[in-house]
Write a protein that holds these residues in place. Structure first.
Motif, short mmCIF file in Angstrom:
data_model
loop_
_atom_site.label_atom_id
_atom_site.label_comp_id
_atom_site.label_asym_id
_atom_site.label_seq_id
_atom_site.Cartn_x
_atom_site.Cartn_y
_atom_site.Cartn_z
N THR A 118 0.95 -1.10 -0.02
CA THR A 118 0.04 0.12 0.12
C THR A 118 0.72 1.39 -0.02
O THR A 118 0.28 2.29 -0.49
CB THR A 118 -0.81 0.02 1.31
OG1 THR A 118 -0.19 -0.09 2.48
CG2 THR A 118 -1.80 -1.04 1.21
N LYS A 119 1.97 1.21 0.48
CA LYS A 119 2.80 2.27 0.40
C LYS A 119 3.35 2.51 -0.61
O LYS A 119 3.53 3.88 -1.21
CB LYS A 119 4.20 1.90 1.56
CG LYS A 119 5.18 3.14 1.58
CD LYS A 119 6.45 3.02 2.19
CE LYS A 119 5.96 2.75 3.74
NZ LYS A 119 7.36 2.32 4.73
N GLY A 120 3.79 1.61 -1.63
CA GLY A 120 4.10 1.60 -2.92
C GLY A 120 3.13 2.32 -3.85
O GLY A 120 3.14 3.14 -4.71
N GLU A 121 1.60 1.72 -3.59
CA GLU A 121 0.60 2.24 -4.24
C GLU A 121 0.39 3.59 -4.06
O GLU A 121 0.13 4.51 -4.82
CB GLU A 121 -0.78 1.41 -3.89
CG GLU A 121 -1.56 1.86 -4.91
CD GLU A 121 -3.15 1.24 -4.43
OE1 GLU A 121 -3.98 0.98 -5.02
OE2 GLU A 121 -3.29 1.14 -2.91
N ARG A 122 0.35 4.10 -2.93
CA ARG A 122 0.27 5.52 -2.42
C ARG A 122 1.41 6.41 -3.10
O ARG A 122 0.97 7.42 -3.60
CB ARG A 122 0.34 5.72 -0.96
CG ARG A 122 -0.96 5.21 -0.21
CD ARG A 122 -0.99 5.84 1.22
NE ARG A 122 0.01 5.31 2.01
CZ ARG A 122 0.20 4.02 2.53
NH1 ARG A 122 -0.74 3.56 2.70
NH2 ARG A 122 1.08 3.97 3.32
N MET A 123 2.18 5.93 -3.37
CA MET A 123 3.67 6.69 -3.94
C MET A 123 3.06 6.91 -5.33
O MET A 123 3.28 8.14 -5.95
CB MET A 123 4.97 5.91 -3.60
CG MET A 123 5.97 6.76 -4.15
SD MET A 123 7.54 5.61 -4.30
CE MET A 123 7.23 4.29 -5.56
N LEU A 124 2.73 5.78 -5.97
CA LEU A 124 2.49 5.94 -7.39
C LEU A 124 1.56 6.94 -7.79
O LEU A 124 1.33 7.52 -8.63
CB LEU A 124 2.26 4.37 -7.87
CG LEU A 124 1.94 4.20 -9.38
CD1 LEU A 124 2.42 2.80 -9.91
CD2 LEU A 124 0.32 4.47 -9.87
N ARG A 125 0.22 6.62 -7.03
CA ARG A 125 -0.92 7.38 -7.14
C ARG A 125 -0.55 8.94 -7.06
O ARG A 125 -1.22 9.49 -7.66
CB ARG A 125 -1.88 6.80 -6.33
CG ARG A 125 -2.69 5.53 -6.65
CD ARG A 125 -3.74 5.39 -5.75
NE ARG A 125 -4.40 3.75 -6.31
CZ ARG A 125 -5.25 3.55 -7.23
NH1 ARG A 125 -5.52 4.66 -8.00
NH2 ARG A 125 -5.73 2.41 -7.34
N ALA A 126 0.29 9.28 -6.01
CA ALA A 126 0.62 10.41 -5.86
C ALA A 126 1.56 11.10 -6.79
O ALA A 126 1.75 12.44 -6.75
CB ALA A 126 1.14 10.70 -4.47
#
Length: 317
Positions: A118-126
């Motif tokens: 989820t940390k990686g997903e948040r980074m990508l989406r941001a």
């Protein structure tokens, strides 16, 4: 004349249609209490409920003709079994109907929490990925070679264990007693299991005796690199102690599908970047829901035919 039944929660249109073809259906009445039972439903022979709803002696007294409490899912922690037994009321549940789906989901939470998904997903989406080409995500141990501790080696816990073994993890467990013929390492205390493992999965059946069994002491034993996953019931984990442990880095991460006061999830817990949170959806698969529905419908059929239902809770059998 169709037999009267009472729904304590909303079911799908398809399920309601199946019930109405056979029975006189009343409700749903969310979180049924004696004062909320509709007058026309007071002679219901069956109450269809879920484990988290309180079904106490007062409610049973408000339904004088009640003979069966059918819990749609596997849990029945909200039912006063002693009161039911004293009144001759049978109690059924779905047993292991959703175990495979919940075990799958548990492994999903293990992976998501352990691998910072989820940390990686948040980074990508941001939109931060292009700015971090020379900067890696923090390295994590991975699962192969790690130790998984399972609290509660029942139908779900056993399925989690086989999936963890496929990920090349070493498996240990804690429960009331060692299980015969099981090759996994037994730990006589939950704290001892937490000290031994890297990932602790809570799959135990919820009872008043194990409320807050995963407390500050157990979390401290799990340690700063440890991961907690809970697919059992929220009451088994001290939610305040867990939030504190995550905030302070006393454990690395958590994956939670269940919460102490559902559907309320504390803001402090929701704000944590090292917590993977889902809304009690582990059993939301077609196969699990069809299996649970069949078990429940079979219980009603057996009850009204004068047969003992096959899926009585163990304490009532």
């Amino acid at each position: 004349m169709p037999e009267p039944i009472l729904l304590a929660f909303g079911v799908s249109a398809r399920m309601r249609g199946r019930l109405e073809a056979l029975y006189e259906v009343h409700g749903p009445v969310g979180g049924v209490r004696p004062e909320t039972v509709p007058p026309e439903a007071r002679h219901a022979r069956v109450l269809i409920t879920i484990g988290g709803h309180r079904t106490d002696a007062a409610l049973m007294d408000a339904l004088p003709d009640l003979g069966l409490i059918a819990c749609y899912g596997t849990g029945y922690e909200g039912v006063d079994l002693a009161a039911a037994k004293a009144r001759g009321i049978q109690v059924t549940h779905a047993k292991d109907a959703n175990a495979t789906s919940v075990a799958e989901f548990a492994m999903g939470l293990v992976i998501a929490a352990s691998r910072d998904m989820t940390k990686g997903e948040r980074m990508l989406r941001a939109g931060e990925w292009p700015n971090r080409k020379a900067e890696r995500m923090p390295l994590v141990p991975g699962l192969a070679g790690q130790r998984m501790g399972i609290y509660g080696l029942g139908a779900i816990g056993m399925r989690v264990a086989t999936r963890a073994a496929a990920f090349e993890m070493e498996v240990g467990y804690h429960g009331r007693a060692p299980r015969d013929g099981i090759g996994y390492e037994y730990h006589p205390t939950l704290r001892g299991l937490a000290e031994w493992c890297d990932v602790l999965v809570v799959a135990v059946r919820a009872t008043p005796a194990n409320r807050h069994a995963v407390d500050r002491e157990v979390l401290a034993a799990l340690g700063k690199h440890g991961v907690l996953v809970n697919v059992a019931r929220g009451l088994v984990v001290d939610e305040a102690a867990l939030t504190e442990a995550l905030e302070q880095g006393a454990i690395a991460a958590a994956g939670l599908d269940v919460f102490e006061h559902e559907p309320h999830v504390p803001e402090a817990l929701r704000a944590l970047p090292n917590a993977v949170l889902t809304p009690h959806m582990a059993a939301f698969t077609l196969s699990a829901q069809r299996a649970q529905a069949k078990v429940m419908l079979d219980a009603l059929e057996d009850f009204f035919a004068g047969r003992t239902p096959m899926n009585l809770v163990a304490e009532m059998a």
